[in-house]
Design an enzyme around this catalytic site. Structure first.
Site, short mmCIF file in Angstrom:
data_model
loop_
_atom_site.label_atom_id
_atom_site.label_comp_id
_atom_site.label_asym_id
_atom_site.label_seq_id
_atom_site.Cartn_x
_atom_site.Cartn_y
_atom_site.Cartn_z
N LYS A 1 -22.76 -18.50 -12.37
CA LYS A 1 -22.94 -19.64 -13.27
C LYS A 1 -22.03 -20.76 -12.81
CE LYS A 1 -23.86 -16.65 -17.16
NZ LYS A 1 -23.33 -16.10 -18.40
N GLY A 2 -22.44 -21.97 -13.06
CA GLY A 2 -21.59 -23.11 -12.69
C GLY A 2 -21.97 -24.30 -13.53
N ALA B 1 -25.39 -24.86 -15.23
CA ALA B 1 -26.44 -24.10 -14.55
C ALA B 1 -26.17 -22.60 -14.49
CB ALA B 1 -26.60 -24.63 -13.14
N ARG B 2 -27.30 -21.89 -14.41
CA ARG B 2 -27.27 -20.51 -13.95
C ARG B 2 -27.87 -20.59 -12.55
NH1 ARG B 2 -28.13 -15.68 -16.63
NH2 ARG B 2 -26.90 -15.58 -18.51
N CYS B 3 -27.28 -19.87 -11.62
CA CYS B 3 -27.75 -20.02 -10.24
C CYS B 3 -28.42 -18.73 -9.78
CB CYS B 3 -26.59 -20.36 -9.32
SG CYS B 3 -25.66 -21.77 -9.94
N LYS C 1 -29.93 -23.94 -8.54
CA LYS C 1 -29.27 -24.19 -9.83
C LYS C 1 -30.37 -24.38 -10.86
CE LYS C 1 -25.01 -26.54 -8.49
NZ LYS C 1 -24.18 -27.71 -8.72
N ASP D 1 -13.68 -32.75 -6.35
CA ASP D 1 -13.45 -31.39 -6.86
C ASP D 1 -13.34 -30.41 -5.69
OD1 ASP D 1 -13.05 -29.38 -8.68
OD2 ASP D 1 -15.17 -29.11 -9.16
O1 1D1 Z 1 -24.03 -24.90 -4.52
C1 1D1 Z 1 -24.10 -23.69 -4.41
N1 1D1 Z 1 -24.52 -23.11 -3.25
C2 1D1 Z 1 -24.90 -23.96 -2.13
C3 1D1 Z 1 -24.60 -21.74 -3.11
C4 1D1 Z 1 -25.13 -21.16 -1.94
N2 1D1 Z 1 -25.17 -19.82 -1.83
C5 1D1 Z 1 -23.80 -22.84 -5.58
C6 1D1 Z 1 -24.88 -23.04 -6.62
C7 1D1 Z 1 -26.27 -22.67 -6.17
N3 1D1 Z 1 -23.63 -21.41 -5.29
C8 1D1 Z 1 -22.93 -20.55 -6.23
C9 1D1 Z 1 -23.84 -19.77 -7.12
C10 1D1 Z 1 -23.02 -19.41 -8.30
C11 1D1 Z 1 -21.87 -20.33 -8.34
C12 1D1 Z 1 -21.93 -21.18 -7.12
C13 1D1 Z 1 -24.13 -20.88 -4.11
N4 1D1 Z 1 -24.16 -19.56 -3.93
C14 1D1 Z 1 -24.68 -19.06 -2.80
C15 1D1 Z 1 -24.72 -17.63 -2.66
C16 1D1 Z 1 -25.50 -16.88 -1.85
C17 1D1 Z 1 -25.18 -15.56 -2.04
C18 1D1 Z 1 -24.22 -15.54 -2.95
N5 1D1 Z 1 -23.95 -16.82 -3.33
#
Ligand code: 1D1
Length: 663
Positions: A71-72, A75-77, A92, A186
Site C-alpha cells: 500500500k502507498g 493506493a493499493r498496489c 497503483k 521525498d
Molecule cells: O512505484 C512503485 N513501483 C514502481 C513499484 C514497482 N515494483 C510502487 C507502486 C506500484 N511499488 C511498491 C508497491 C507497494 C509500495 C510501493 C512498486 N513495487 C514493485 C514491486 C514488484 C515486486 C514487488 N514490488
C-alpha cells in the site's frame, strides 16, 4: 510518517484523468450471463469474488490482477498482467472514494502529469493510466527486487562499493529530474526501486513538484521527517538542494545502518536536523565522512551539488562495481576491484564452464594465466544436473548448453605442483568426462518424483501392525541430517549431517559444504558447477560465504543438542551430500538430497523419517521420539507391515510430496 503536501490545484472538472470523459460501468464490468434466482445479489457476489480482470474502457485492453504488492498513500498496489501480451506491471489502484476531495484528486493529477513526461534509465517508467467506475489505475514499471528499503531491511549496512553503485544511479536519475526543473521532495530508500537486473529506478512522484522561483515556493512540509532538510523545516521552501540533503541522509543510512537524525521523538529529530547534529561512526572511511559532511550542510547554498558529489574522491578513488549480484539484496556480496587474481578466476570459470565458450584461440599468455590459477584448485569436478530451490521459491534450472557427454572418466586431482600443461589437460579431462564425484542427472524435482512414486507404491499395499517389524542394522553409508538451522531471512539454511559434515544452502542458490575432516570446501555455484578448495585458502570472493558456513558450524556445535552423530566410514575424496531443496510446513521440515535421500523431521515429537537408497534397495529409517532409530528394507516392510505411527508419518510425507508435485 507521511505529512500532507498539496500542490497548486487545478479545478476538478468531473472526470479527472483520461482524455475521454466516458466512464462506463458496463465497459469496466462486461455483462454477465443471466442470473439464476438462487444466486446471491450481485453486490454481495462482488464482495465475495473481487473482480480479477480489469479493463481499460477506452482501449478495451484487459489486465489480470495479481498479487498485492503493498500500500502507498491512497493506493493499493498490485502486480497486473496485460492479458493479450502477458506484460507485467506494478499498478497503483486508487479508489475514487479515497480521493473524493478536490485537493486529493489534484495530488493524483499532479503525480500523473509529472511522471508521464519522464523517460530515463534510472526513473521508474510510467506506462499509462485509466479509470473505471471504481478506481484510478496507474501502470508502472515492475521492479521485481522491490526497493532499497527492502535491501536495507535485510542487510542493515551496505559496503561502500554498493553504496557508490546505488548512489551513482540515484544521482543520474536525480540530475535528469533537476534538469527538467522537477523536484522529487521525498527521496528515501523505499522510493528507490530495484529492477530484475539490479538497476535502480527513482520512483513515487506523489510529492514531486516543479521548481518555482524562491519566493513562490510552497512552504509546506513534504517528505519523510528523517530526511527533511533544515530549510524545509524552517518553511523556507524546497529546492534542488533539499533533494541533495535527502540523498546525504540516504548515503548515511546505507553506510551506517540508521538515519543520521533518527531519535525516538519527532520533535527531537527536528531539533537535530535544524542544528545538523549527528554522529559519524568510526567505521566510516575518511572519504565517506568527508562527503557526508559536504552534503549535510545547514545552508542549502553551501551543500555540494550533484556534480560535485560525483567528483568527490569517495566516487573517484573508490571502486564501483558495474553490476551487483541479486544475492546482494539479502547478503553481503564479495566485491573486489578488478585485479589480476580476480580476472583469472573469472577466466578460468569461463574457460572451464562458460556458457559462451569462445571458439577463438586463446593467446598463450592467457592460457598460462588460466593454468596458474587452476593449480590453486584441489579438484574440479562438474555436477551435471542439479537444481536448487531458493527460499523464495525460485527453482534455478541447471545450465543447459554445455551438458557433458561421454563415459565417465575419473576427475584428476590438481595439485600446487601441477604444471601449466598438465593442468590444462586435466581440466579438459574433467570437461569431457562425467564427474564421478556427483550423482548425475539429479534434480530436486527428480528426487521428489521418485520418492513420491516409491511412497505411493509402498503405502498402497503395506499392512499396519501392532508390534515392531524387524529392522536391519544401519547401513554403513547411511547419512542423515542431525542438526539444522533456518537462517533464511538473512543467509540460508545450514545443516549438519550425521557424519559431521556441514552444509549451507544459501539464499542465492549456491551451496557450500565442509566435510567432517574440514580439509576442503566444496562450493556449488547456482549454475550447478562444483569447485573444491582447500579450506585454508578459499578464494577471496567466497570468503564471505565461508564465514557464514563457519558461523553456522559453530552455532550448531554450541547451541544444538547432539543429534546422534555416527562414526562414518572415511569419506575422503567423496564430495559431501548436497541439499537440493528444503520445504517447511506447519508440522514438518522436508529435505531432499542429491543422492536421492529424502528426510522429514516432525517438529512436535522430533520423530524423523529418512528414505534412502544407498545401494540397490530402498531403506526406510524411522527415528522415534526417544531418538531410537530403526532402519528397514522397504521391500521387507511391504510384507511385514509397519507401525501405525510410522504409517501416519509416511502418509503425511506422501501428501506433502503430492501437493508439491501439483504446485
Ligand atoms: O512505484 C512503485 N513501483 C514502481 C513499484 C514497482 N515494483 C510502487 C507502486 C506500484 N511499488 C511498491 C508497491 C507497494 C509500495 C510501493 C512498486 N513495487 C514493485 C514491486 C514488484 C515486486 C514487488 N514490488
Amino acid at each position: 510518517m507521511e505529512s500532507a503536501c498539496y500542490v497548486q490545484s487545478h479545478p476538478f472538472r468531473g472526470h479527472l484523468l483520461g482524455t475521454d470523459p466516458y466512464r462506463s460501468p458496463a465497459a469496466a464490468h462486461p455483462p454477465k450471463p443471466a442470473q439464476d434466482r438462487s444466486e446471491p445479489p450481485r453486490a454481495q457476489q462482488q464482495q465475495q469474488q473481487p473482480c480479477r480482470i480489469i479493463s481499460d474502457p477506452c482501449t478495451g485492453r484487459s489486465y489480470s490482477k495479481g498479487r498485492l504488492l503493498g500500500k502507498g498513500g491512497f493506493a493499493r498496489c498490485y502486480e497486473m498482467t496485460e492479458v493479450s501480451t502477458n506484460k507485467l506491471y506494478a499498478v497503483k489502484v486508487i479508489p475514487h472514494s479515497r480521493v473524493a476531495k478536490p485537493h486529493q484528486r489534484e495530488k493524483i493529477v499532479n503525480e500523473i502529469d509529472l511522471h508521464k513526461e519522464l523517460h530515463h534509465k534510472h526513473v521508474v517508467k510510467f506506462s499509462h493510466h485509466f479509470e473505471d467506475s471504481e478506481n484510478i489505475y496507474i501502470f508502472l514499471e515492475l521492479c521485481s527486487r522491490k526497493s532499497l528499503a527492502h535491501i536495507w531491511k535485510a542487510r542493515h549496512t551496505l559496503l561502500e562499493p554498493e553504496v557508490r553503485y546505488y548512489m551513482k544511479q540515484i544521482i543520474s536519475g536525480l540530475k535528469y529530474l533537476h534538469l527538467r526543473n522537477i523536484l522529487h521532495r521525498d527521496l528515501k530508500l523505499g522510493n528507490f526501486f530495484i529492477s530484475e537486473s539490479m538497476e535502480l529506478k527513482v520512483g513515487d512522484f506523489g510529492l514531486a513538484a516543479r521548481l518555482e522561483p524562491l519566493e513562490q515556493r510552497k512552504k509546506t512540509i513534504c517528505g519523510t521527517p528523517n530526511y527533511l532538510a533544515p530549510e524545509v523545516l524552517y518553511r523556507q521552501g524546497h529546492g534542488p538542494e533539499s533533494d541533495v540533503w535527502s540523498l546525504g541522509c540516504v548515503m548515511y543510512t546505507l553506510l551506517c545502518g540508521s538515519p543520521p537524525f533518527e531519535t525516538s521523538d519527532l520533535k527531537e529529530t527536528y531539533r537535530c536536523i535544524k542544528q545538523v547534529k549527528y554522529t559519524l561512526p568510526a567505521c566510516l572511511s575518511s572519504s565517506a565522512r568527508h562527503l557526508i559532511v559536504g552534503i549535510l550542510k545547514r545552508s542549502p547554498g553551501e551543500r555540494l551539488t550533484l556534480d560535485q558529489i560525483l567528483d568527490h574522491e569517495f566516487f573517484t578513488k573508490g571502486y564501483t562495481p558495474d553490476k551487483l549480484p541479486p544475492s546482494s539484496c539479502v547478503m553481503t556480496p564479495d566485491l573486489h576491484p578488478p585485479n589480476p587474481a580476480r580476472s583469472l578466476f573469472a577466466k578460468v570459470a569461463k574457460s572451464l564452464f562458460g556458457k559462451n565458450k569462445s571458439k577463438t584461440k586463446k593467446s598463450s599468455e592467457e592460457k598460462d594465466d588460466i593454468s596458474k590459477l587452476v593449480t590453486g584448485l584441489v579438484k574440479t569436478s562438474i555436477c551435471r544436473q542439479l537444481s536448487y530451490k531458493t527460499v523464495d521459491g525460485n527453482e534455478i534450472a541447471p545450465v543447459s548448453g554445455h551438458a557433458l557427454t561421454g563415459s565417465s572418466s575419473p576427475v584428476e586431482t590438481l595439485t600446487e605442483e601441477a604444471s601449466g600443461k598438465s593442468v590444462s589437460r586435466s581440466i579438459r579431462g574433467s570437461l569431457v568426462g562425467s564427474s564421478d564425484a556427483f550423482e548425475d542427472g539429479v534434480s530436486a524435482s527428480g528426487v521428489m518424483e521418485t520418492a513420491l512414486e516409491v511412497l505411493k507404491d509402498c503405502l498402497s499395499s503395506m499392512p499396519t501392525v501392532e508390534g515392531k517389524p524387524t529392522s536391519l542394522a544401519i547401513h554403513e553409508r547411511f547419512v542423515w541430517v542431525s542438526k539444522w538451522v533456518d537462517y533464511s531471512n538473512k543467509y540460508g539454511f545450514g545443516y549438519q549431517l550425521s557424519n559431521r559434515s556441514i552444509g549451507v544452502l544459501f539464499n542465492n542458490g549456491t551451496h557450500m559444504a565442509l566435510p567432517a575432516n574440514r580439509r576442503n570446501v566444496h562450493y556449488n555455484l547456482t549454475n550447478s558447477r562444483h569447485f573444491v578448495f582447500p579450506a585454508a585458502s578459499v578464494p577471496e570472493q567466497l570468503q564471505g560465504q565461508m564465514n557464514i558456513l563457519n558461523y553456522f558450524a559453530s552455532y550448531m556445535e554450541r547451541n544444538l543438542m547432539k543429534g546422534g552423530d555416527l562414526p562414518c566410514p572415511d569419506e575422503e575424496g567423496r564430495p559431501p551430500l548436497l541439499l537440493l531443496q528444503w520445504v517447511k510446513t506447519e508440522h514438518a521440515l522436508l529435505m531432499l538430497f542429491n543422492n536421492g535421500t529424502l528426510q522429514v523431521n516432525f517438529y512436535n515429537d522430533h520423530t524423523k523419517l529418512v528414505l534412502s537408497k544407498p545401494q540397490d534397495s530402498y531403506l526406510l529409517t524411522y527415528i522415534n521420539r526417544d531418538r531410537n532409530s530403526q532402519t528397514f528394507l522397504l521391500s521387507s516392510l511391504l510384507e511385514t507391515g509397519c507401525s501405525l505411527e510410522m504409517f501416519h508419518r509416511l502418509k503425511y510425507t506422501l501428501k506433502l510430496l503430492q501437493q508439491k508435485a501439483e504446485s
